[in-house]
Design a protein around this motif. Structure first.
Motif, PDB file in Angstrom:
ATOM      1  N   GLY A   1      20.018  14.741 -46.117  1.00 31.24           N
ATOM      2  CA  GLY A   1      21.278  15.315 -46.584  1.00 31.24           C
ATOM      3  C   GLY A   1      22.513  14.583 -46.103  1.00 31.24           C
ATOM      4  O   GLY A   1      23.617  14.857 -46.581  1.00 31.24           O
ATOM      5  N   SER A   2      22.366  13.662 -45.178  1.00 29.17           N
ATOM      6  CA  SER A   2      23.542  12.979 -44.657  1.00 29.17           C
ATOM      7  C   SER A   2      23.926  11.797 -45.542  1.00 29.17           C
ATOM      8  O   SER A   2      23.113  11.257 -46.283  1.00 29.17           O
ATOM      9  N   VAL A   3      25.202  11.425 -45.473  1.00 25.35           N
ATOM     10  CA  VAL A   3      25.689  10.216 -46.135  1.00 25.35           C
ATOM     11  C   VAL A   3      26.244   9.302 -45.056  1.00 25.35           C
ATOM     12  O   VAL A   3      26.737   9.764 -44.024  1.00 25.35           O
ATOM     13  N   TYR A   4      26.167   7.990 -45.301  1.00 23.46           N
ATOM     14  CA  TYR A   4      26.581   7.039 -44.283  1.00 23.46           C
ATOM     15  C   TYR A   4      27.709   6.149 -44.781  1.00 23.46           C
ATOM     16  O   TYR A   4      27.667   5.649 -45.906  1.00 23.46           O
ATOM     17  N   TYR A   5      28.719   5.951 -43.935  1.00 23.48           N
ATOM     18  CA  TYR A   5      29.813   5.036 -44.207  1.00 23.48           C
ATOM     19  C   TYR A   5      29.974   4.088 -43.024  1.00 23.48           C
ATOM     20  O   TYR A   5      30.039   4.523 -41.864  1.00 23.48           O
ATOM     21  N   ALA A   6      30.008   2.783 -43.312  1.00 26.76           N
ATOM     22  CA  ALA A   6      30.198   1.772 -42.271  1.00 26.76           C
ATOM     23  C   ALA A   6      31.679   1.441 -42.149  1.00 26.76           C
ATOM     24  O   ALA A   6      32.397   1.363 -43.148  1.00 26.76           O
ATOM     25  N   ARG A   7      32.127   1.251 -40.942  1.00 30.79           N
ATOM     26  CA  ARG A   7      33.529   0.942 -40.672  1.00 30.79           C
ATOM     27  C   ARG A   7      33.727  -0.563 -40.543  1.00 30.79           C
ATOM     28  O   ARG A   7      32.995  -1.229 -39.811  1.00 30.79           O
TER      29      ARG A   7
ATOM     30  N   TYR B   1      28.017   9.226 -39.916  1.00 30.02           N
ATOM     31  CA  TYR B   1      27.104  10.016 -40.736  1.00 30.02           C
ATOM     32  C   TYR B   1      27.731  11.389 -40.928  1.00 30.02           C
ATOM     33  O   TYR B   1      28.199  12.002 -39.968  1.00 30.02           O
ATOM     34  N   PHE B   2      27.740  11.857 -42.164  1.00 27.48           N
ATOM     35  CA  PHE B   2      28.308  13.169 -42.450  1.00 27.48           C
ATOM     36  C   PHE B   2      27.330  13.959 -43.296  1.00 27.48           C
ATOM     37  O   PHE B   2      26.862  13.480 -44.336  1.00 27.48           O
ATOM     38  N   ASP B   3      26.993  15.157 -42.837  1.00 28.37           N
ATOM     39  CA  ASP B   3      26.091  16.045 -43.561  1.00 28.37           C
ATOM     40  C   ASP B   3      26.927  17.115 -44.250  1.00 28.37           C
ATOM     41  O   ASP B   3      27.510  17.983 -43.588  1.00 28.37           O
ATOM     42  N   ASN B   4      26.983  17.060 -45.568  1.00 25.67           N
ATOM     43  CA  ASN B   4      27.845  17.958 -46.325  1.00 25.67           C
ATOM     44  C   ASN B   4      27.317  19.384 -46.355  1.00 25.67           C
ATOM     45  O   ASN B   4      28.051  20.317 -46.696  1.00 25.67           O
TER      46      ASN B   4
END
Length: 284
Positions: free
Chosen positions: A99-105, A75-78
């Motif tokens: 505000g966060s975006v999520y990326y699955a590995r 999770y990354f909050d820009n």
């Protein structure tokens, strides 16, 4: 002249380092996949692998995650520049973080490896089989085969003989699971998971999409929600199906409160009056 040359060398070194970080980051980041329904959340404290502040680029967050075996997503909050690596992504209900975006590995691998060891050493019979593939060198390949088949809700992988069997049911969740056969050495993996019986008045899911079916089963509801790319599936009143990406309330009830039989399969329970049987879906 000497100071100018030194400046140029430093600038060249900086640009080269930045370029290599971009290249390495792009290589690592290629194994991450954006999953929009989990934007605006963050993993819970018990599922956090690492937490970093003052991270100015998502690539840095992904690079750290790629070095940790137990990190399945980030999770990354820009806005706040905060990064969190998570030990699980779709298996546990995340916490809200606007505000966060999520990326699955490695999503096909991690999403489909919700395992239930009690079903290891077995297989679904031919009547419940969706496919039977050979020469599968890893369970990740088996996971992708199941993920690409809308009728596949679980699979068994046998590492010794490198065979994969996709199944129409999720074992350990549904009480009507077809007869299982012996398959010594196999491993079991599922696609969706029962979370619990939820109070559903007002609605547990935010802005749910609804389906009314005279002959509803759990698989039908989950399949309907999968086709709509939803994270949650909820059955209620025996013949109602609801799909959504956000929980508007989190009131869990004893499982016996969801005691209404599904109209399409009386061996399954589809919630009850103002209570819903809630499932979380694993994606790829």
């Amino acid at each position: 002249m000497e100071s100018i040359l030194k400046f140029r060398c430093i600038l060249w070194l900086f640009l080269f380092t930045f370029y290599m970080l971009q290249v390495l980051g792009s290589i690592e980041f290629s194994s991450f996949l954006r999953y929009f329904p989990l934007d605006g959340y963050t993993c819970s404290s018990e599922n956090t692998v690492f937490r970093m502040e003052n991270i100015f680029h998502l690539l840095a967050c992904a690079l750290v995650c790629s070095t940790k075996d137990h990190c399945h997503g980030v999770y990354f909050d820009n806005v706040t520049k905060e990064c969190k690596g998570c030990v699980a992504d779709f298996y546990d209900i995340p916490q809200i973080l606007n505000g966060s975006v999520y990326y699955a590995r490695d999503s096909a691998e991690n999403t489909m490896k919700y395992a239930n060891a009690s079903f290891n050493g077995r297989r679904c019979d031919e009547s419940a089989s969706v496919f039977h593939k050979e020469s599968m060198t890893s369970y990740q390949q088996c996971a992708r085969a199941c993920a690409n088949n809308p009728l596949c809700y679980s699979y068994f992988y046998h590492p010794d003989i490198q065979e994969c069997l996709g199944c129409q049911s999720e074992y350990g969740v549904l009480t009507n699971s077809p007869q299982l056969e012996e398959w010594n050495g196999s491993m079991y993996f599922g696609r969706f998971r029962y979370i619990g019986c939820y109070y559903n008045n007002p609605r547990s899911l935010e802005n749910p999409h609804k389906l009314f079916e005279d002959s509803l089963t759990t698989e039908q509801c989950v399949g309907y929600c999968i086709n709509g790319d939803f994270l949650y599936a909820l059955t209620e009143f025996g013949d109602w199906c609801q799909c959504g990406n956000e929980l508007s309330r989190n009131e869990i009830l004893p499982s016996e409160r969801c005691d209404m039989r599904c109209t399409g399969n009386t061996n399954q329970f589809c919630g009850s009056e103002y209570t819903g049987s809630l499932y979380i879906i694993h994606y790829w």
